[in-house]
Scaffold this active site. Structure first.
Site, PDB file in Angstrom:
ATOM      1  N   LEU A 325       0.833  -1.208   0.000  1.00 24.38           N
ATOM      2  CA  LEU A 325       0.000   0.000   0.000  1.00 24.38           C
ATOM      3  C   LEU A 325       0.868   1.258   0.000  1.00 24.38           C
ATOM      4  CD1 LEU A 325      -3.188   0.633   2.081  1.00 24.38           C
ATOM      5  CD2 LEU A 325      -1.378   2.330   2.076  1.00 24.38           C
ATOM      6  N   GLN A 328       2.243   1.951  -3.321  1.00 26.20           N
ATOM      7  CA  GLN A 328       1.205   2.510  -4.195  1.00 26.20           C
ATOM      8  C   GLN A 328       0.988   3.987  -3.908  1.00 26.20           C
ATOM      9  OE1 GLN A 328      -0.282   0.391  -6.350  1.00 26.20           O
ATOM     10  NE2 GLN A 328      -1.762   1.774  -7.286  1.00 26.20           N
ATOM     11  N   GLU A 329       1.038   4.356  -2.639  1.00 29.77           N
ATOM     12  CA  GLU A 329       0.738   5.733  -2.248  1.00 29.77           C
ATOM     13  C   GLU A 329       1.892   6.696  -2.497  1.00 29.77           C
ATOM     14  OE1 GLU A 329      -1.961   7.085  -1.342  1.00 29.77           O
ATOM     15  OE2 GLU A 329      -3.297   5.476  -0.703  1.00 29.77           O
ATOM     16  N   SER A 330       3.119   6.273  -2.171  1.00 36.33           N
ATOM     17  CA  SER A 330       4.217   7.252  -2.138  1.00 36.33           C
ATOM     18  C   SER A 330       5.532   6.766  -2.727  1.00 36.33           C
ATOM     19  CB  SER A 330       4.475   7.677  -0.695  1.00 36.33           C
ATOM     20  OG  SER A 330       4.962   6.567   0.064  1.00 36.33           O
ATOM     21  N   TYR A 459      -6.584   0.539  -7.873  1.00 32.41           N
ATOM     22  CA  TYR A 459      -5.823   0.644  -6.627  1.00 32.41           C
ATOM     23  C   TYR A 459      -5.846  -0.685  -5.866  1.00 32.41           C
ATOM     24  CZ  TYR A 459      -4.727   2.731  -1.978  1.00 32.41           C
ATOM     25  OH  TYR A 459      -4.182   3.052  -0.750  1.00 32.41           O
TER      26      TYR A 459
END
Length: 475
Positions: A325, A328-330, A459
């Protein structure tokens, strides 16, 4: 000395019981009933199950990204077929052949030398590449003290000089077969030790350290490994160029036909050349394995692995899921800020950060703790609705991305239109994906209005796919 002792014991056991093992394996093979699973069954399930080997070229994770020559070929093939790719790793060829025959997997995606004699339920595909088999030997002992003093070994250049030598190769590999044929050709014995528990690159490493004297591998892989072990010699070929292929069951002719036709076309494309050059010819790529964030040597996904493990364990979450996760985010950049104002590793919005006591969103520890607490909060609110924990995680991930309200709307739409509101794939995810359409966001059961659902739809898929890769290679 531990590795040497293990290898010697393995060698003695295998040499003394070679005939017994061969008969036993033959008996096992004939007792396996070939699965009838073919292309129709694969398409009906929507999943192609594949095994590949875990090494520095075929499959690995680097800085959080699953990579590898075989993995990228497989991704291209599965996209072409419109199938979900289920990848597992296993370096034991014997196990892979058995699982293929039983139908547990559909393709062995590796550098398998295509032979005419593999008629025991196995068929080889059109070759994805070509390579000679190379004798790997040590030019000189590694100079760990950097003294500059090197004692060079006498190298084998004539195949006749392999007579009486002991060569370690992967069990059931084409290398063992080639050496047996070579022994016949030179009219003398070669001691061939087949090791089940060692992958080709592990044997190359043992040659480099001096723990074994010789192994055999494909030339393209041998030359990649010169970048890691400059004291090796890979100039002595023991075969002509051979076809390197994938393997399928003999009872899957339709699958084989599709793979063959796809490979014939795909090998003519610039994309194929890009993939091959990336892993076998690009000097920058081959040095990735030297860095800490390579799953084979460094064993890390990011600088923050320990923090992720510690914070995840507080709530009994799998740290590899949280790592996927965060990627995916940063992409593991702690100071990144989105156009919408989300900050830090887990891209917390200001209101979320305040709710969970995150004073400094750029602080990795605070950000991870806040993000995990938010995930736990979402999980608790969905627990009474979606009781299956594995299914619920998909709803939680989507809610983390787009908000719990939009996910509840999609569940209401699924129920209204006769789908299962407690199942994500092909049920709730469809209505979230299409919640940007007036027909759905204006529906009376929808409370939170318009949603651009394409992002949360992908996502969830991408995080879970990457999570499976992390599970393959990370404890």
């Amino acid at each position: 000395m531990g590795k040497i002792f293990t290898v010697i014991l393995s060698a003695l056991a295998l040499l003394l019981s070679a005939c017994f093992q061969e008969k036993e394996n033959d008996a096992k093979d004939t007792s396996i009933e070939l699965s009838e699973r073919d292309l129709n069954e694969i398409k009906e399930e929507g999943v192609v199950r594949v095994v590949t080997n875990y090494n520095s070229t075929n499959y690995f994770v680097y800085k959080g990204t699953p990579m590898g020559y075989q993995l990228e070929l497989l991704q291209e093939f599965s996209n072409y077929m419109g199938l979900k790719l289920d990848v597992t790793i296993n370096n034991d060829l014997s196990t892979n052949y058995r699982n293929l025959k039983k139908g547990a997997i559909d393709i062995i995606a590796s550098n398998l030398a295509a032979t005419l004699e593999k008629n025991d339920g196995i068929r080889f595909s059109e070759p994805h590449s070509f390579s000679r088999q190379i004798l790997v030997q040590q030019r000189y002992q590694p100079d760990n003290g950097n003294t500059g003093n090197r004692e060079y070994n006498k190298l084998i250049r004539n195949q006749l000089n392999l007579a009486g030598e002991t060569i370690y190769v992967q069990k059931e590999s084409a290398y063992a077969k080639r050496l047996r044929n070579l022994a016949q050709e030179i009219g003398d014995s070669i001691n061939i030790v087949e090791i089940a528990d060692y992958e080709v690159e592990q044997l190359i490493g043992l040659v480099a350290s001096g723990e074994i004297k010789y192994t055999v591998c494909d030339e393209n892989l041998a030359r990649v490994n010169l970048n890691y072990y400059p004291n090796l010699d890979v100039e002595t070929a023991i075969s002509f160029p051979q076809k390197l292929s994938w393997a399928v069951r003999s009872t899957s002719p339709d699958l084989l036909n599709v793979i063959d036709n796809w490979l014939i076309s795909f090998k003519k494309t610039a994309r194929y050349n890009q993939i091959y050059q990336k892993y076998y010819l690009n000097k920058r790529s081959v040095h990735l394995v030297d860095e800490g964030f390579h799953s084979i040597k460094g064993g890390q996904v990011s600088d923050f692995d320990e923090m992720i493990k510690e914070e995840s364990n507080k709530f009994n979450w799998d740290w590899r899921l949280i790592a996927s996760l965060i990627y995916q985010e940063s992409r593991f950049f702690p100071k990144v800020e989105s156009w919408a104002g989300a900050q830090g590793l887990m891209q917390l919005m200001p209101g979320t950060a305040d709710r969970f006591g995150v004073v400094n969103p750029e602080n990795p520890r605070q950000n991870i703790r806040g993000g995990v607490e938010f995930l736990k909060w979402l999980d608790e609110r969905l627990e009474s609705r979606v009781t299956d924990p594995e299914e619920r995680i998909k709803f939680v991930l989507a809610s983390y991305n787009v908000g719990l309200g939009h996910v509840l709307d999609a569940m209401n739409l699924a129920e209204k239109y006769g789908k299962d509101p407690l199942v994500w794939e092909n049920n709730v995810d469809y209505y979230l994906l299409h919640k940007s359409e007036p027909k759905f966001f204006n529906d009376p059961v929808v409370k939170f209005g318009y949603c651009r659902g394409e992002e949360p739809y992908h996502y969830v898929t991408e995080i879970l796919e990457r999570y499976e890769h992390y599970k393959n290679v990370m404890e």
